[in-house]
Enzyme design. Structure first.
Site, short mmCIF file in Angstrom:
data_model
loop_
_atom_site.label_atom_id
_atom_site.label_comp_id
_atom_site.label_asym_id
_atom_site.label_seq_id
_atom_site.Cartn_x
_atom_site.Cartn_y
_atom_site.Cartn_z
N ASP A 162 13.57 104.29 -26.43
CA ASP A 162 12.91 103.23 -25.64
C ASP A 162 11.55 102.84 -26.22
OD1 ASP A 162 11.94 105.71 -24.86
OD2 ASP A 162 12.24 105.38 -22.71
N ASP A 176 9.81 110.07 -26.88
CA ASP A 176 10.25 109.02 -25.96
C ASP A 176 9.05 108.09 -25.68
OD1 ASP A 176 12.58 108.57 -23.69
OD2 ASP A 176 10.60 108.10 -22.88
N HIS A 178 11.57 114.21 -17.77
CA HIS A 178 10.69 113.94 -16.61
C HIS A 178 10.83 114.98 -15.50
CE1 HIS A 178 9.15 110.18 -18.09
NE2 HIS A 178 10.34 109.61 -18.15
N HIS A 220 8.00 107.24 -22.85
CA HIS A 220 7.29 107.74 -21.67
C HIS A 220 6.85 109.19 -21.88
CE1 HIS A 220 10.16 104.62 -20.21
NE2 HIS A 220 9.10 104.22 -19.56
ZN LIG Z 1 11.51 106.90 -21.61
#
Ligand SMILES: [Zn+2]
Length: 320
Positions: free
Chosen positions: A264, A175, A139, A177
């Site tokens: 996740d 991931d 991120h 996200h």
């Molecule tokens: Zn994540």
């Protein structure tokens, strides 16, 4: 504590994650120190100086606990030198979920070293190597932190691979996200392909990036591929997106693969909404391994702590 959905809650990205994974791995090596130079290929000096001193400056300003920003320059983000910790926290971050603690720099630094060690192993002839990075990295951008991320480990690995002679690097982010920081770092690059399979940012963090129409810019036009999926996605739909992503890697002609792996996407994850099972990770990884490319894998998210080790082990088994 982190600010999440309007409340200060225990930090989801905590030490127990690594302890659970370490217990599930058969062979583990501590990374050697490759120094700051490989990190500087991705992150600028002002940002690195900020990361190294932010918590000290927070304490010197009379604050307790972890350093948090509270004001962000949404419009006209300029490289101002305000010498005020609150201003710098806004300057160098994009969210409030990533406090800087006393040990943050050391943890991030050694996470990056783990990514470099894995890259070195692959450049040295290993077919695949896994870096158990904590905190995660995908991120954060070249000069901002966020999403529990401070140094972009997969970007550091990709740049190290290029410095080591690779010419076309594909990054595959699996991931839950979107890897917004990684995308940003390579958005205008034609030598690094970024492919991400993630929860639709229309419903999930990080909201502002990861939409299907983001395809890169300038020389990097077409070298970004976002494959957002709806909440509730299970293996069949996930595999279809993965096959699309893997074909893009083949078409790109990559000579190196860097995988941002987050567990996740697991059905039991407390902060996400996909429906992958532990047994799904091995065939997913096997499909990636069938590309036949030298592969560096970094640890990104995964917050179902009790299942994290077996999920990571199941993924790595696909490369065995
Ligand atoms: Zn994540």
């Amino acid at each position: 504590m982190e600010l999440h959905n309007g409340a200060y809650v225990p930090y989801a990205e905590h030490r127990g994650r690594m302890e659970n994974v370490l217990a599930a791995l058969e062979r583990v090596e501590a990374p050697r120190d490759c120094g700051i130079e490989p990190i500087r290929r991705v992150h600028g000096d002002a940002y690195l100086a900020f990361l190294q001193t932010a918590h000290e400056r927070w304490v010197a300003a009379g604050r307790s606990g972890d350093a948090h920003g509270y004001a962000w320059p949404v419009v006209g983000r300029r490289p101002l030198k305000l010498n005020r910790i609150d201003a710098d926290l806004g300057q160098f971050s994009f969210d409030a979920s990533s406090p800087i603690a006393a040990g943050t720099w050391d943890s991030a630094y050694w996470g990056a070293q783990a990514a470099l060690a894995a890259t070195g192993a692959v450049l040295g002839g290993d077919q695949a190597a896994f870096a158990l990075c904590r905190p995660p990295g995908h991120h954060c951008g070249a000069d901002y932190l966020g999403g529990y991320c401070f140094l972009n480990n997969i970007a550091i690995a990709a740049e190290a691979a290029i410095a080591g002679g690779k010419r076309r690097v594909a990054i595959l982010d699996v991931d839950y996200h979107h890897g917004n920081g990684t995308q940003d770092i390579f958005y205008d690059r034609s030598d690094v392909l970024f492919v991400s399979i993630h929860a639709d940012p229309a419903t999930d963090y990080p909201f502002f990036w990861g939409h299907a129409d983001e395809r890169g810019e300038g020389a990097g036009q077409g070298a970004t591929l976002n494959l957002p999926l709806p909440r509730g996605t299970a293996l069949p739909e996930y595999r279809a997106a993965l096959d699309t992503g893997l074909q893009a890697v083949r078409d790109f002609g990559a000579d190196m693969l860097c995988v941002s792996f987050g567990a996740d996407t697991f059905s039991g994850d407390p902060i996400t909404q996909f429906d992958l099972q532990t047994a799904d990770y091995t065939p997913i990884a096997r499909a990636i391994a069938e590309l036949g490319l030298p592969t560096v894998i970094t640890m990104e998210g995964g917050y179902a702590v009790d299942a994290l080790g077996i999920n990571v082990a199941a993924f790595l088994a696909g490369f065995g």
